[in-house]
Enzyme design. Structure first.
Site, PDB file in Angstrom:
ATOM      1  N   GLU A 131      34.568 -18.359  77.209  1.00  0.00           N
ATOM      2  CA  GLU A 131      34.010 -17.174  76.564  1.00  0.00           C
ATOM      3  C   GLU A 131      33.902 -15.999  77.534  1.00  0.00           C
ATOM      4  O   GLU A 131      33.927 -14.844  77.116  1.00  0.00           O
ATOM      5  CB  GLU A 131      32.631 -17.508  75.981  1.00  0.00           C
ATOM      6  CG  GLU A 131      32.191 -16.592  74.869  1.00  0.00           C
ATOM      7  CD  GLU A 131      31.002 -17.156  74.105  1.00  0.00           C
ATOM      8  OE1 GLU A 131      31.217 -17.723  73.014  1.00  0.00           O
ATOM      9  OE2 GLU A 131      29.870 -17.044  74.592  1.00  0.00           O
ATOM     10  N   HIS A 139      41.490 -43.540  82.648  1.00  0.00           N
ATOM     11  CA  HIS A 139      42.232 -44.361  81.692  1.00  0.00           C
ATOM     12  C   HIS A 139      42.791 -43.530  80.546  1.00  0.00           C
ATOM     13  O   HIS A 139      43.857 -43.847  80.021  1.00  0.00           O
ATOM     14  CB  HIS A 139      41.325 -45.468  81.134  1.00  0.00           C
ATOM     15  CG  HIS A 139      40.791 -46.388  82.186  1.00  0.00           C
ATOM     16  ND1 HIS A 139      41.483 -47.499  82.616  1.00  0.00           N
ATOM     17  CD2 HIS A 139      39.647 -46.342  82.913  1.00  0.00           C
ATOM     18  CE1 HIS A 139      40.777 -48.109  83.567  1.00  0.00           C
ATOM     19  NE2 HIS A 139      39.654 -47.431  83.756  1.00  0.00           N
ATOM     20  N   LYS A 162      32.059 -14.597  63.769  1.00  0.00           N
ATOM     21  CA  LYS A 162      30.724 -14.768  63.188  1.00  0.00           C
ATOM     22  C   LYS A 162      30.536 -13.873  61.960  1.00  0.00           C
ATOM     23  O   LYS A 162      30.021 -14.306  60.922  1.00  0.00           O
ATOM     24  CB  LYS A 162      29.654 -14.435  64.233  1.00  0.00           C
ATOM     25  CG  LYS A 162      29.478 -15.459  65.327  1.00  0.00           C
ATOM     26  CD  LYS A 162      28.391 -15.007  66.287  1.00  0.00           C
ATOM     27  CE  LYS A 162      28.190 -15.992  67.430  1.00  0.00           C
ATOM     28  NZ  LYS A 162      27.157 -15.519  68.386  1.00  0.00           N
TER      29      LYS A 162
END
Length: 440
Positions: A293, A314, A428
């Protein structure tokens, strides 16, 4: 103390896949103006983040709010998202929050963060919480964060449906947000203050993703019994070279920023943070938001990736070693040697591993961390190492502040504003419009 080593990040240390030494030297030179800018902000107090570690005036109200929340509570639910939640979560891991197998045994009050607004998860959590002994913390810097507002509304509705009066609801809530501006609606305060909910004031000069060491992150930490003064003291260690006017090479955060800048310029478009301790697992999620951000602007930035050792040896190591050399790795090791359960000699012999006899699980983890770093280097991968001997509040505060300073300095050197997030705000606003229109 946080120790940084980076010889294996450079071409001279790992060969062709490393950051060219000349690119690093150029980046160090380019960091000088950025560091000078940051030091100037320290002198004129124009960047409150730098003065935060030395501030103690805001801590007594945090302790008081934490005591109020803890009184008679078995559970505390933190409502918020992004920077209002991730910082608190990474601190809470010091008290075993979110650690597989341990969190279920956490002492009361248990702290929950419901940062991702999944309807099924949220509904199930509200159905299971014992409302008579649950407290709620609603966190939004601006007071207008949609997730926090909707979470709070649904909690109020659930409490009313359970028979609680408005006064009883107010007793169960704590708000945390910026002060209201006269003549302008402050949604979170407008929602909660009529119930008599007290508020802590969010620092107006520290943005959400940088707010981990403000009351935003410190309130849940204090409720869990953590030493919030030590968190600030640790942060002071990281900021000390900046305040002292040290050079780029004498300032660890500036050196780290130079490594990132040189990595970007060398075609390494992915930055991987890989700690070797469960108590740093959520640090990677907090850092990913901070990095993405703050720096993903104007067509620039690198993709942050969180990994956890040794488990991700792994799950991700194959790609890291045999895939494209487009990554800059930061491995964070911890002084695990000699810690944990000890391996029985007889049982070790049965599996054909006599050398394991008498060793501890910590010995294995310590060996795995160093082996991963050396394997990166032998395969031409650029890798930096951080090391801490212990994980406690002081160390955690130092690590958090280091990464914040490293991010700010990288942004300054890139020529972007590391404190705004215009693309996030756009999404938003659009989401709120779609909700009002009933679109999906």
């Amino acid at each position: 103390m946080l120790q940084q080593s980076f010889d294996l990040a450079l071409e001279s240390g790992v060969g062709k896949g490393g950051i060219p030494d000349a690119a690093f030297e150029q980046a160090l030179a380019d960091l000088a103006p950025a560091l000078g800018r940051l030091q100037g902000q320290a002198r004129d107090h124009s960047l409150p983040l730098l003065g935060l570690p030395a501030d103690t005036a805001d801590l007594p109200p945090v302790h008081a709010a934490a005591q109020r929340l803890k009184a008679g509570a078995t559970d505390i639910l933190v409502l918020g998202t992004g920077g209002s939640s991730l910082g608190g979560q990474t601190l809470a891991q010091l008290a075993d929050y979110g650690i597989s197998g341990l969190s279920r045994f956490a002492p009361e009050p248990r702290v929950h963060f419901i940062d991702n607004l999944d309807p099924e998860t949220y509904s199930e959590l509200l159905a299971k919480l014992p409302f008579k002994t649950t407290k709620f913390v609603a966190v939004s810097k601006s007071g207008g964060t949609g997730e926090t507002l909707l979470q709070s509304i649904t909690v109020i509705s659930a409490l009313r449906a359970a028979g609680f009066s408005d006064a009883e609801i107010g007793e169960r809530f704590q708000g945390l947000s910026e002060p209201a501006i006269p003549g302008k609606l402050h949604p979170l305060r407008a929602l909660l203050e009529p119930f008599g909910v007290p508020f802590l004031e969010h620092h107006t000069g520290v943005g959400g993703r940088y707010s981990v060491l403000t009351n935003c992150g410190l309130l849940p930490a204090a409720a869990l019994g953590l030493d919030i003064e030590a968190l600030r003291a640790g942060a002071a260690k990281a900021v000390a070279p900046v305040l002292a006017g040290k050079s780029v090479r004498e300032t660890p955060a500036a050196v780290g920023a130079a490594l990132h800048l040189a990595a970007m310029r060398s075609g390494k478009n992915i930055a991987v943070l890989m700690p070797y301790a469960d108590k740093f697992a959520l640090l990677t999620r907090w850092w990913m938001q901070l990095w993405a951000e703050s720096l993903g602007k104007d067509g620039q930035g690198t993709q942050p990736v969180g990994a956890l050792g040794p488990v991700d040896q792994h799950s991700q190591q194959q790609l890291y070693l045999a895939g494209p050399k487009d990554k800059f790795f930061t491995v964070l090791t911890v002084g695990a040697k000699g810690k944990g359960p000890r391996i029985d000699a007889e049982l070790a012999g049965k599996i054909g591993q006599d050398d394991f006899a008498g060793k501890t699980i910590g010995d294995l983890v310590a060996a795995q961390g160093v082996a991963m770093i050396d394997t990166f280097a032998k395969n031409g991968c650029s890798v930096r190492r951080f090391h801490v001997d212990e994980i406690d509040e002081t160390i955690h505060g130092e690590v958090l502040m280091h990464f914040m300073l490293e991010t700010v300095l990288t942004g300054y050197a890139m020529g972007v504003d590391p404190f705004d997030q215009p693309a996030v705000e756009e999404a938003k606003l659009l989401a709120k419009r779609y909700l009002a229109e009933g679109r999906s």
